[in-house]
Design a protein around this motif. Structure first.
Motif, PDB file in Angstrom:
ATOM      1  N   TYR A 135       0.822  -1.217   0.000  1.00 57.74           N
ATOM      2  CA  TYR A 135       0.000   0.000   0.000  1.00 57.74           C
ATOM      3  C   TYR A 135       0.855   1.265   0.000  1.00 57.74           C
ATOM      4  O   TYR A 135       0.403   2.306  -0.503  1.00 57.74           O
ATOM      5  CB  TYR A 135      -0.984  -0.031   1.167  1.00 57.74           C
ATOM      6  CG  TYR A 135      -2.161  -0.933   0.879  1.00 57.74           C
ATOM      7  CD1 TYR A 135      -3.054  -0.611  -0.135  1.00 57.74           C
ATOM      8  CD2 TYR A 135      -2.358  -2.111   1.581  1.00 57.74           C
ATOM      9  CE1 TYR A 135      -4.133  -1.441  -0.436  1.00 57.74           C
ATOM     10  CE2 TYR A 135      -3.438  -2.947   1.288  1.00 57.74           C
ATOM     11  CZ  TYR A 135      -4.315  -2.605   0.278  1.00 57.74           C
ATOM     12  OH  TYR A 135      -5.372  -3.427  -0.027  1.00 57.74           O
ATOM     13  N   GLU A 138       1.572   1.791  -3.555  1.00 58.40           N
ATOM     14  CA  GLU A 138       0.367   2.311  -4.210  1.00 58.40           C
ATOM     15  C   GLU A 138      -0.029   3.703  -3.695  1.00 58.40           C
ATOM     16  O   GLU A 138      -1.058   4.241  -4.105  1.00 58.40           O
ATOM     17  CB  GLU A 138      -0.802   1.343  -3.978  1.00 58.40           C
ATOM     18  CG  GLU A 138      -0.680   0.050  -4.745  1.00 58.40           C
ATOM     19  CD  GLU A 138      -0.743   0.274  -6.248  1.00 58.40           C
ATOM     20  OE1 GLU A 138      -1.841   0.558  -6.752  1.00 58.40           O
ATOM     21  OE2 GLU A 138       0.309   0.173  -6.905  1.00 58.40           O
ATOM     22  N   ASN A 140      -1.232   4.474  -0.908  1.00 56.48           N
ATOM     23  CA  ASN A 140      -2.472   4.391  -0.133  1.00 56.48           C
ATOM     24  C   ASN A 140      -2.079   4.304   1.344  1.00 56.48           C
ATOM     25  O   ASN A 140      -1.995   3.233   1.928  1.00 56.48           O
ATOM     26  CB  ASN A 140      -3.288   3.167  -0.559  1.00 56.48           C
ATOM     27  CG  ASN A 140      -4.685   3.170   0.047  1.00 56.48           C
ATOM     28  OD1 ASN A 140      -4.923   3.767   1.093  1.00 56.48           O
ATOM     29  ND2 ASN A 140      -5.612   2.484  -0.606  1.00 56.48           N
ATOM     30  N   ASN A 142      -3.599   5.309   4.074  1.00 57.48           N
ATOM     31  CA  ASN A 142      -4.615   4.869   5.033  1.00 57.48           C
ATOM     32  C   ASN A 142      -4.652   3.346   5.153  1.00 57.48           C
ATOM     33  O   ASN A 142      -4.773   2.806   6.257  1.00 57.48           O
ATOM     34  CB  ASN A 142      -5.996   5.394   4.639  1.00 57.48           C
ATOM     35  CG  ASN A 142      -6.205   6.833   5.110  1.00 57.48           C
ATOM     36  OD1 ASN A 142      -5.476   7.325   5.975  1.00 57.48           O
ATOM     37  ND2 ASN A 142      -7.193   7.503   4.537  1.00 57.48           N
ATOM     38  N   ARG A 143      -4.567   2.640   4.023  1.00 57.72           N
ATOM     39  CA  ARG A 143      -4.571   1.177   4.079  1.00 57.72           C
ATOM     40  C   ARG A 143      -3.262   0.656   4.690  1.00 57.72           C
ATOM     41  O   ARG A 143      -3.254  -0.348   5.420  1.00 57.72           O
ATOM     42  CB  ARG A 143      -4.755   0.579   2.685  1.00 57.72           C
ATOM     43  CG  ARG A 143      -6.133   0.754   2.122  1.00 57.72           C
ATOM     44  CD  ARG A 143      -7.211   0.113   2.985  1.00 57.72           C
ATOM     45  NE  ARG A 143      -7.177  -1.351   2.973  1.00 57.72           N
ATOM     46  CZ  ARG A 143      -7.883  -2.125   3.789  1.00 57.72           C
ATOM     47  NH1 ARG A 143      -8.683  -1.581   4.687  1.00 57.72           N
ATOM     48  NH2 ARG A 143      -7.802  -3.437   3.695  1.00 57.72           N
TER      49      ARG A 143
END
Length: 204
Positions: A135, A138, A140, A142-143
């Protein structure tokens, strides 16, 4: 006998791959080992590792998947007499499978492999570290924080943040805090993902 010979082959392969990164040189020993015991999951793991090192990702994926099926379906016939790592091997197989997919630019398949591994082994921290890594790649955050929160033994607490990924732990305009947290998470990964056992993608 086959036990002694198989043990010697495993030792040679382990030395070549893990200590010297001699992927091509390990292949003949692996092929001989798999001739004696075609479903030996440890040999299939090493074969996948060798193909991964040679950047033959499709063959690495095939080897890892075969070993995973053998272990999940418990179809290994121990013709060598060598005890397989079995349960400890299975999380590593999923991690390496995900890494091969990622190195082959198959991100969706990589994530599916990691999520399946997490569902099977939710307490295996190496799997969680690789989900964090995925993540971060990516972008991301939060993930990544969601899976960081699953770790029982954290190296250190992230600063100035209460982790609540599902409800949006970070505000979009808080770019400086995001940058600091991203850096902290990458340091955690560097400390906890063993480069001698696991081939990981670069953060770029």
């Amino acid at each position: 006998n086959s036990l002694a010979y198989g043990s010697i082959l495993v030792k040679i392969v382990s030395e070549l791959l893990l200590n010297h990164s001699k992927y091509f040189e390990a292949l003949p020993y692996l092929q001989e080992l798999l001739t004696i015991s075609p479903n030996f999951p440890d040999a299939l793991f090493y074969l996948g590792f060798a193909f991964q090192g040679l950047e033959k990702f499709d063959l690495a994926i095939e080897s890892y998947e075969k070993a995973i099926i053998i272990l999940l379906e418990n179809t290994y016939e121990n013709t060598l007499g060598i005890v397989s790592q079995e349960k400890s091997l299975l999380p590593m197989l999923f991690i390496e499978l995900a890494s091969s997919y990622l190195l082959d630019n198959k991100k969706e398949e990589s994530l599916l492999a990691l999520e399946k591994a997490y569902n099977l082994f939710p307490k295996e921290e190496p799997i969680i570290y690789h989900l964090i890594k995925y993540y971060l790649i990516e972008n991301n955050l939060n993930r990544a924080l969601f899976y960081y929160d699953k770790l029982k033994n954290r190296s250190f607490e992230l600063q100035a943040i209460t982790i609540d990924a599902d409800n949006g732990a970070l505000e979009e305009n808080n770019s400086k805090n995001k940058e600091n947290i991203n850096y902290e998470l990458q340091l955690i990964l560097l400390k906890n993902i063993n480069p001698h056992l696991i081939i990981v993608a670069s953060y770029g």
